[in-house]
Design an enzyme around this catalytic site. Structure first.
Site, PDB file in Angstrom:
ATOM      1  N   ILE A 121       0.860  -1.190   0.000  1.00 53.92           N
ATOM      2  CA  ILE A 121       0.000   0.000   0.000  1.00 53.92           C
ATOM      3  C   ILE A 121       0.892   1.234   0.000  1.00 53.92           C
ATOM      4  O   ILE A 121       1.740   1.411   0.886  1.00 53.92           O
ATOM      5  CB  ILE A 121      -0.913   0.034   1.252  1.00 53.92           C
ATOM      6  CG1 ILE A 121      -1.745  -1.250   1.343  1.00 53.92           C
ATOM      7  CG2 ILE A 121      -1.815   1.274   1.236  1.00 53.92           C
ATOM      8  CD1 ILE A 121      -2.534  -1.398   2.654  1.00 53.92           C
ATOM      9  N   ASP A 146       8.837   7.950  -1.398  1.00 54.96           N
ATOM     10  CA  ASP A 146       8.100   9.055  -2.003  1.00 54.96           C
ATOM     11  C   ASP A 146       7.904   8.661  -3.462  1.00 54.96           C
ATOM     12  O   ASP A 146       8.857   8.681  -4.246  1.00 54.96           O
ATOM     13  CB  ASP A 146       8.950  10.334  -1.866  1.00 54.96           C
ATOM     14  CG  ASP A 146       8.273  11.535  -2.508  1.00 54.96           C
ATOM     15  OD1 ASP A 146       7.273  11.352  -3.238  1.00 54.96           O
ATOM     16  OD2 ASP A 146       8.758  12.656  -2.278  1.00 54.96           O
ATOM     17  N   ASN A 165      -2.289   4.024  -3.785  1.00 57.14           N
ATOM     18  CA  ASN A 165      -3.106   5.010  -3.073  1.00 57.14           C
ATOM     19  C   ASN A 165      -2.462   6.390  -3.001  1.00 57.14           C
ATOM     20  O   ASN A 165      -3.164   7.398  -2.963  1.00 57.14           O
ATOM     21  CB  ASN A 165      -3.384   4.482  -1.655  1.00 57.14           C
ATOM     22  CG  ASN A 165      -3.913   5.563  -0.749  1.00 57.14           C
ATOM     23  OD1 ASN A 165      -5.033   6.033  -0.902  1.00 57.14           O
ATOM     24  ND2 ASN A 165      -3.073   6.016   0.189  1.00 57.14           N
ATOM     25  N   TYR A 206      -5.136  18.621 -10.931  1.00 59.02           N
ATOM     26  CA  TYR A 206      -5.571  17.420 -10.192  1.00 59.02           C
ATOM     27  C   TYR A 206      -6.542  16.587 -11.034  1.00 59.02           C
ATOM     28  O   TYR A 206      -6.399  15.358 -11.114  1.00 59.02           O
ATOM     29  CB  TYR A 206      -6.223  17.829  -8.859  1.00 59.02           C
ATOM     30  CG  TYR A 206      -6.657  16.646  -8.031  1.00 59.02           C
ATOM     31  CD1 TYR A 206      -5.702  15.771  -7.497  1.00 59.02           C
ATOM     32  CD2 TYR A 206      -8.000  16.381  -7.797  1.00 59.02           C
ATOM     33  CE1 TYR A 206      -6.094  14.675  -6.746  1.00 59.02           C
ATOM     34  CE2 TYR A 206      -8.397  15.288  -7.048  1.00 59.02           C
ATOM     35  CZ  TYR A 206      -7.440  14.431  -6.528  1.00 59.02           C
ATOM     36  OH  TYR A 206      -7.825  13.335  -5.791  1.00 59.02           O
ATOM     37  N   LYS A 211      -6.126  12.571 -12.401  1.00 59.70           N
ATOM     38  CA  LYS A 211      -7.014  11.453 -12.076  1.00 59.70           C
ATOM     39  C   LYS A 211      -7.678  10.885 -13.333  1.00 59.70           C
ATOM     40  O   LYS A 211      -7.993   9.694 -13.380  1.00 59.70           O
ATOM     41  CB  LYS A 211      -8.052  11.889 -11.029  1.00 59.70           C
ATOM     42  CG  LYS A 211      -7.429  12.142  -9.654  1.00 59.70           C
ATOM     43  CD  LYS A 211      -6.788  10.867  -9.094  1.00 59.70           C
ATOM     44  CE  LYS A 211      -6.182  11.048  -7.717  1.00 59.70           C
ATOM     45  NZ  LYS A 211      -5.663   9.796  -7.132  1.00 59.70           N
ATOM     46  N   VAL A 230     -13.895  12.840   0.749  1.00 56.07           N
ATOM     47  CA  VAL A 230     -13.545  11.984   1.890  1.00 56.07           C
ATOM     48  C   VAL A 230     -12.763  12.864   2.851  1.00 56.07           C
ATOM     49  O   VAL A 230     -11.773  13.485   2.439  1.00 56.07           O
ATOM     50  CB  VAL A 230     -12.653  10.788   1.461  1.00 56.07           C
ATOM     51  CG1 VAL A 230     -12.366   9.893   2.648  1.00 56.07           C
ATOM     52  CG2 VAL A 230     -13.296  10.013   0.326  1.00 56.07           C
TER      53      VAL A 230
HETATM   54  C1  8X3 Z   1     -10.899  14.103  -4.131  1.00 53.90           C
HETATM   55  C2  8X3 Z   1     -12.265  14.547  -4.524  1.00 53.90           C
HETATM   56  O1  8X3 Z   1     -13.689  16.429  -5.492  1.00 53.90           O
HETATM   57  O2  8X3 Z   1     -11.858  17.078  -4.029  1.00 53.90           O
HETATM   58  O3  8X3 Z   1     -10.322  13.220  -5.011  1.00 53.90           O
HETATM   59  O4  8X3 Z   1     -11.453  16.326  -6.264  1.00 53.90           O
HETATM   60  S1  8X3 Z   1     -12.285  16.169  -5.104  1.00 53.90           S
END
Ligand code: 8X3
Length: 268
Positions: A18, A75, A102, A168, A172, A201
């Site tokens: 993990i 890292d 993760n 970000y 993803k 989360v």
């Molecule tokens: C985290 C959810 O909506 O802050 O991956 O991008 S958000």
């Protein structure tokens, strides 16, 4: 939480790596695997913060006399270190069965045109290059025995890009695309590829994103009932403890207050 009568047996003796295991979803996933297998697992826990990993390992060993835990400071954004880390694992931990990719982070909510170069690099290096490099390092182990599970942590951000997520969200989305290619390339094997895409989360995620501005971090969740790290950990462990032929390919997980990246109900 019970994962069904066969779950402990299916997880029994598994070697589970993990990344980002020092806190949040990674830490909870370590605890959840240990609980689901009644300690009969070998955990490789990696993160940047060595003390946190050691504390978690101590905790797990106190709770389960039969558990084996190997901790390592890693890292994943330093991609040159990943291959050696995997090949240098102690023999007892070398034959990995489950990889949970993760480690990941968001930094800032700046608009495109004003995003700090170092933030761009940190997000891509960790969320994309780190994940890809770790997967490439572990995959030969899985291919050799024609089994193994890869769990990639995606995000609602990869499906539903939002203003302020200029880097970000694409990182993803890249994870999602990578998971798809991997699943297709492995079609003639018994290796499983899972992707879990969480919505909000409440973890250190927002503290990191807002670089220690706790007020801003808190405001992300205010008036909502966000998911907790353990809610996502349960889904990861559930997926990995299904029958070998079952692949829970993708899971989008919201709290009841959330319906998209930006559609949140706040009661205050
Ligand atoms: C985290 C959810 O909506 O802050 O991956 O991008 S958000």
């Amino acid at each position: 939480m019970s994962y069904g009568p066969k779950a402990a047996e299916r997880l029994s003796g598994k070697i589970i790596l993990i990344t980002g295991a020092s806190a949040g979803i990674g830490e909870s996933t370590a605890r959840e695997f240990a609980a689901a297998a009644a300690g009969n697992v070998k955990l490789i826990l990696t993160a940047r913060r060595a003390e946190k990993l050691s504390a978690l390992a101590e905790d797990l060993k106190k709770e389960y006399s039969n558990i084996s835990v190997h901790t390592a400071t890693l890292d994943v954004s330093k991609i040159d270190t990943i291959g050696k880390f995997v090949t240098d694992l102690p023999t007892e931990f070398a034959d990995i069965d489950i990889l949970v990719n993760n480690a990941g982070l968001a930094l800032g909510r700046d608009s495109i045109g004003t995003i700090i170069e170092s933030d761009i690099q940190a997000m891509f290096n960790t969320n994309v290059l780190g994940l890809i490099t770790m997967t490439q390092a572990v995959l030969p182990i899985f291919k050799k025995k024609n089994s193994g599970d890869i769990v990639n942590l995606g995000s609602i951000a990869g499906r539903d890009p939002y203003p302020g997520g200029g880097i970000y969200c694409p990182t993803k989305a890249a994870v999602k695309s990578f998971s798809h290619v991997l699943r297709k390339e492995l079609i003639n094997t018994k290796i499983r590829v899972f992707e879990v895409d969480p919505g909000n989360v409440e973890t250190e995620f927002s503290n990191v994103r807002f670089k220690g501005d706790l007020e801003k971090a808190k405001s992300v969740y205010s008036g909502t009932e966000p998911l907790l790290a353990e809610d996502i950990a349960e889904i990861i462990v559930f997926a990995c403890s299904r029958k070998q032929k079952t692949v829970i390919a993708e899971t989008l997980v919201f709290s009841t207050n959330q319906a998209s990246a930006t559609h949140l109900y706040r009661d205050s």
